[in-house]
Design a protein around this motif. Structure first.
Motif, PDB file in Angstrom:
ATOM      1  N   GLU A  59       0.806  -1.223   0.000  1.00 38.93           N
ATOM      2  CA  GLU A  59       0.000   0.000   0.000  1.00 38.93           C
ATOM      3  C   GLU A  59       0.841   1.276   0.000  1.00 38.93           C
ATOM      4  O   GLU A  59       0.311   2.359  -0.228  1.00 38.93           O
ATOM      5  CB  GLU A  59      -0.976   0.007   1.183  1.00 38.93           C
ATOM      6  N   SER A 113       1.531   3.290  -5.302  1.00 32.84           N
ATOM      7  CA  SER A 113       0.272   3.578  -6.007  1.00 32.84           C
ATOM      8  C   SER A 113      -0.115   2.332  -6.807  1.00 32.84           C
ATOM      9  O   SER A 113       0.700   1.414  -6.991  1.00 32.84           O
ATOM     10  CB  SER A 113       0.457   4.763  -6.955  1.00 32.84           C
ATOM     11  N   GLY A 114      -1.337   2.312  -7.302  1.00 34.78           N
ATOM     12  CA  GLY A 114      -1.782   1.198  -8.138  1.00 34.78           C
ATOM     13  C   GLY A 114      -0.889   1.021  -9.355  1.00 34.78           C
ATOM     14  O   GLY A 114      -0.533  -0.102  -9.732  1.00 34.78           O
ATOM     15  N   GLU A 115      -0.511   2.133  -9.977  1.00 33.74           N
ATOM     16  CA  GLU A 115       0.373   2.089 -11.148  1.00 33.74           C
ATOM     17  C   GLU A 115       1.745   1.532 -10.768  1.00 33.74           C
ATOM     18  O   GLU A 115       2.319   0.714 -11.492  1.00 33.74           O
ATOM     19  CB  GLU A 115       0.517   3.483 -11.756  1.00 33.74           C
ATOM     20  N   GLU A 116       2.274   1.975  -9.628  1.00 32.76           N
ATOM     21  CA  GLU A 116       3.572   1.474  -9.168  1.00 32.76           C
ATOM     22  C   GLU A 116       3.503  -0.013  -8.847  1.00 32.76           C
ATOM     23  O   GLU A 116       4.453  -0.764  -9.129  1.00 32.76           O
ATOM     24  CB  GLU A 116       4.038   2.264  -7.939  1.00 32.76           C
ATOM     25  N   GLN A 117       2.403  -0.462  -8.262  1.00 37.98           N
ATOM     26  CA  GLN A 117       2.239  -1.888  -7.974  1.00 37.98           C
ATOM     27  C   GLN A 117       2.270  -2.703  -9.259  1.00 37.98           C
ATOM     28  O   GLN A 117       2.915  -3.748  -9.330  1.00 37.98           O
ATOM     29  CB  GLN A 117       0.937  -2.134  -7.213  1.00 37.98           C
TER      30      GLN A 117
END
Length: 155
Positions: A127, A130-134
């Motif tokens: 967490e 970010s979603g993009e980084e994940q």
């Protein structure tokens, strides 16, 4: 001034294999502290149990292949888990020389208690991205895994 080319220098803080190893060890140790206090399991013992929770009925050699743990670490973890009653060993029906390992009822109970702890620790760590980084991290890990071991998937 010398015409001799300078030797390349190794800076561990910038050397990817070192950084990955330190990060992996740190993350594993932080999670291990959670289940060690509650269940008295080492990192290696939990890894064996985690594999058996997902792939019951495999050998210690197969556990070593799945986890990339060395034979000595797997052997010690298996021995401790057998002694504590978390796993059981039986001879393979196809080949009596092969020892098949499974979680016992006690092992399954502990496994079922640790899984939410491990997943929560993973969630807390992920967490921070970010979603993009994940998504990028997952993609990059896959790419590095294929480069490191092109003949077989690592996970």
């Amino acid at each position: 001034m010398s015409d001799t080319p300078s030797k390349p220098s190794l800076r561990l803080s910038q050397f990817l294999p070192y950084r990955l190893s330190v990060l992996s060890n740190t993350v594993s140790r932080n999670i291990a502290d959670l289940y060690d206090r509650a269940f008295g399991l080492s990192i290696w013992q939990w890894r064996v149990m985690a594999v058996l929770g997902e792939n019951s009925g495999i050998t210690a050699t197969e556990i070593g292949q799945v986890t990339a743990m060395d034979k000595v670490a797997v052997s010690r973890a298996v021995s401790g888990l057998l002694d504590s009653g978390h796993i059981a060993r039986r001879a393979s029906k196809e080949d009596a020389r092969r020892a098949i390992l499974t979680l016992t009822a006690k092992g399954k109970e502990v496994y079922d208690q640790i899984v939410p702890i491990a997943l929560a620790a993973e969630r807390d760590l992920v967490e921070t991205l970010s979603g993009e980084e994940q998504a990028q991290l997952a993609s990059l890990m896959e790419k590095l895994a294929r480069a490191a071991e092109p003949d077989r998937p690592l996970w």
